[in-house]
Design an enzyme around this catalytic site. Structure first.
Site, mmCIF file in Angstrom:
data_model
loop_
_atom_site.group_PDB
_atom_site.id
_atom_site.type_symbol
_atom_site.label_atom_id
_atom_site.label_comp_id
_atom_site.label_asym_id
_atom_site.label_seq_id
_atom_site.Cartn_x
_atom_site.Cartn_y
_atom_site.Cartn_z
ATOM 1 N N GLY A 35 100.595 55.345 -28.232
ATOM 2 C CA GLY A 35 102.001 55.971 -27.471
ATOM 3 C C GLY A 35 101.488 57.326 -27.020
ATOM 4 O O GLY A 35 100.849 57.587 -26.379
ATOM 5 N N HIS A 41 99.089 54.667 -18.862
ATOM 6 C CA HIS A 41 99.888 53.827 -19.465
ATOM 7 C C HIS A 41 101.277 52.276 -18.830
ATOM 8 O O HIS A 41 100.409 51.747 -18.672
ATOM 9 C CB HIS A 41 100.981 54.065 -20.988
ATOM 10 C CG HIS A 41 99.307 54.947 -21.767
ATOM 11 N ND1 HIS A 41 100.417 56.431 -22.173
ATOM 12 C CD2 HIS A 41 98.434 54.436 -22.939
ATOM 13 C CE1 HIS A 41 99.514 56.502 -23.368
ATOM 14 N NE2 HIS A 41 98.161 55.125 -23.549
ATOM 15 N N GLY A 155 92.864 49.728 -20.502
ATOM 16 C CA GLY A 155 92.157 51.185 -19.410
ATOM 17 C C GLY A 155 91.002 50.716 -19.281
ATOM 18 O O GLY A 155 90.134 50.759 -20.373
ATOM 19 N N LYS A 157 90.000 52.955 -17.965
ATOM 20 C CA LYS A 157 89.492 54.711 -19.016
ATOM 21 C C LYS A 157 88.833 54.333 -20.276
ATOM 22 O O LYS A 157 87.788 55.078 -20.656
ATOM 23 C CB LYS A 157 91.108 55.137 -19.353
ATOM 24 C CG LYS A 157 91.008 56.637 -20.196
ATOM 25 C CD LYS A 157 90.528 57.848 -19.962
ATOM 26 C CE LYS A 157 90.660 59.131 -20.545
ATOM 27 N NZ LYS A 157 90.702 58.813 -21.623
ATOM 28 N N ASP A 158 89.133 53.522 -21.201
ATOM 29 C CA ASP A 158 88.316 53.566 -22.122
ATOM 30 C C ASP A 158 86.902 52.226 -22.092
ATOM 31 O O ASP A 158 87.637 51.393 -22.362
ATOM 32 C CB ASP A 158 89.019 53.495 -23.938
ATOM 33 C CG ASP A 158 90.199 54.882 -23.836
ATOM 34 O OD1 ASP A 158 90.111 55.431 -24.302
ATOM 35 O OD2 ASP A 158 91.201 54.594 -23.216
ATOM 36 N N GLN A 161 85.682 50.661 -24.990
ATOM 37 C CA GLN A 161 86.248 49.957 -25.708
ATOM 38 C C GLN A 161 87.125 48.280 -25.516
ATOM 39 O O GLN A 161 87.604 47.281 -25.811
ATOM 40 C CB GLN A 161 88.046 51.232 -26.009
ATOM 41 C CG GLN A 161 89.296 49.997 -26.202
ATOM 42 C CD GLN A 161 90.105 51.155 -26.670
ATOM 43 O OE1 GLN A 161 89.750 51.493 -27.671
ATOM 44 N NE2 GLN A 161 91.325 50.618 -25.828
ATOM 45 N N SER A 193 95.558 61.292 -19.612
ATOM 46 C CA SER A 193 94.652 61.078 -21.415
ATOM 47 C C SER A 193 96.059 62.062 -22.265
ATOM 48 O O SER A 193 96.393 63.053 -22.028
ATOM 49 C CB SER A 193 93.972 61.738 -21.503
ATOM 50 O OG SER A 193 93.478 61.901 -22.923
ATOM 51 N N SER A 194 96.759 60.735 -23.384
ATOM 52 C CA SER A 194 97.205 61.576 -23.897
ATOM 53 C C SER A 194 96.753 63.155 -25.030
ATOM 54 O O SER A 194 97.835 63.865 -24.707
ATOM 55 C CB SER A 194 97.819 60.770 -25.677
ATOM 56 O OG SER A 194 98.722 59.010 -24.771
ATOM 57 N N ARG A 195 96.166 63.191 -24.976
ATOM 58 C CA ARG A 195 94.862 63.988 -24.857
ATOM 59 C C ARG A 195 94.673 65.619 -24.632
ATOM 60 O O ARG A 195 94.223 66.690 -25.214
ATOM 61 C CB ARG A 195 93.816 63.918 -25.559
ATOM 62 C CG ARG A 195 93.810 63.534 -27.181
ATOM 63 C CD ARG A 195 92.341 63.501 -27.826
ATOM 64 N NE ARG A 195 92.517 62.194 -29.317
ATOM 65 C CZ ARG A 195 92.371 60.742 -29.148
ATOM 66 N NH1 ARG A 195 91.614 59.993 -28.406
ATOM 67 N NH2 ARG A 195 92.036 60.696 -30.471
#
Ligand code: AMP
Length: 295
Positions: A35, A41, A155, A157-158, A161, A193-195
């Site tokens: 989220g 995203h 993504g 991006k990670d 992962q 990034s959400s962060r």
């Protein structure tokens, strides 16, 4: 006219919805997220919508992948905003289960089964965030089992992962095609990034040093550097010269497939950085090919 976005909150509800879609010959795309959706995203949802008939964006802040010292409680949550963004990008369903729905006996000792991908999780974020990738692999395997046969979008991006999820799907024969999507960046190079919303204006202004350091590392390799330590020193020098960078978890160059550092550097490589900027732990990476030897 396209149908309005459906919000589903139960495992049984999503399973039934996607089983029915497949019975009708429709192709399913899955975009797992935590989220606080942003344009990065959105690019995943758009890719999924281009390839499939029914696109599910999952929104679930997975407690299993956060350490007690991580930002689980503070992690940004905005389901209405997420639904608007997902719908605008072409999603038909947002699946937003509660923690109880995903982990009926609780997320801690209540989960007796753990999915562990070996080999590529004992480096980089696997060292910096012990247990993180087990939490990721476990929740993604649940999402794959709930969604059923589909294409799933993750993504670059990670990057680690993505490698872990790919390997898990391959080793455990999930009926899921894992598709990697390029990193979306701000104009100054900062990966979305959400962060990033944790950053003060000053920290935000300094944060693109991460991307600049990655590019400097790539230039060093393309210029003929063959020792990872030299490339890493180049990246670290830039990171340490930027006052908003509080600490660096790693600045590494690895083989893109094994995530190990080859000596000398050769083949298809990935440069990766994880650094703390204020409250945010930011990660980013770029690809590069080693220069032919003898240059
Ligand atoms: P998250 O919500 O951070 O767990 O991310 C959900 C998915 O979006 C993961 O597959 C991420 O790799 C991907 N993602 C996050 N940021 C970006 C970005 N800037 N560009 C492309 N994909 C991204």
């Amino acid at each position: 006219m396209t149908a309005p976005l459906e919000r589903l909150h139960t495992v049984a509800g999503l399973r039934a919805r996607l089983d029915e879609a497949r019975r009708n010959g429709l192709r399913v795309g899955l975009v797992p997220t935590m989220g606080a959706l942003h344009v990065g995203h959105r690019s995943l949802v758009e890719s999924a919508a281009a390839d499939n008939d029914v696109v599910v964006t999952t929104v679930f802040v997975n407690p299993l992948q956060f350490a007690p010292t991580d930002d689980l409680a503070a992690y940004p949550r905005d389901l209405d905003g997420d639904c608007a963004l997902a719908e605008g990008a072409g999603a038909s369903v947002v699946f937003a289960p509660t923690v109880e729905e995903m982990y009926p006996d609780g997320p801690g000792p209540g989960v007796l089964t753990n999915v562990h991908v070996a080999g590529i999780t004992d480096v980089l974020d696997g060292v910096a965030r012990p247990g993180h990738f087990d939490g990721v692999a476990t929740v993604v395997s649940k999402l794959f089992n709930i969604a059923g046969p589909c294409r799933a979008y993750f993504g670059e991006k990670d990057f680690q992962q993505l490698a872990v999820v790919r390997r898990m799907a391959y080793d455990l024969s999930f009926p899921v095609e894992v598709i990697g999507c390029p990193t979306v960046r701000e104009p100054d190079g900062l990966a979305l990034s959400s962060r990033n919303r944790y950053l003060t204006p000053e920290q935000r202004a300094g944060a693109p040093v991460i991307h600049r350091a990655l590019q400097a590392g790539r230039e060093a390799i393309e210029g003929g550097a063959t020792h990872a330590t030299d490339v890493e020193a180049t990246m670290l020098a830039l990171l340490h010269a930027e006052p908003v960078v509080d600490s660096v978890d790693y600045a590494a160059v690895v083989d893109a497939a094994t995530l190990r550092t080859p000596d000398p550097l050769q083949g298809t490589l990935r440069l990766l950085i994880a650094a703390r900027v204020g409250r945010a732990r930011l990660i980013d990476n770029i690809g590069c090919n080693a220069a032919p030897h003898g240059r």
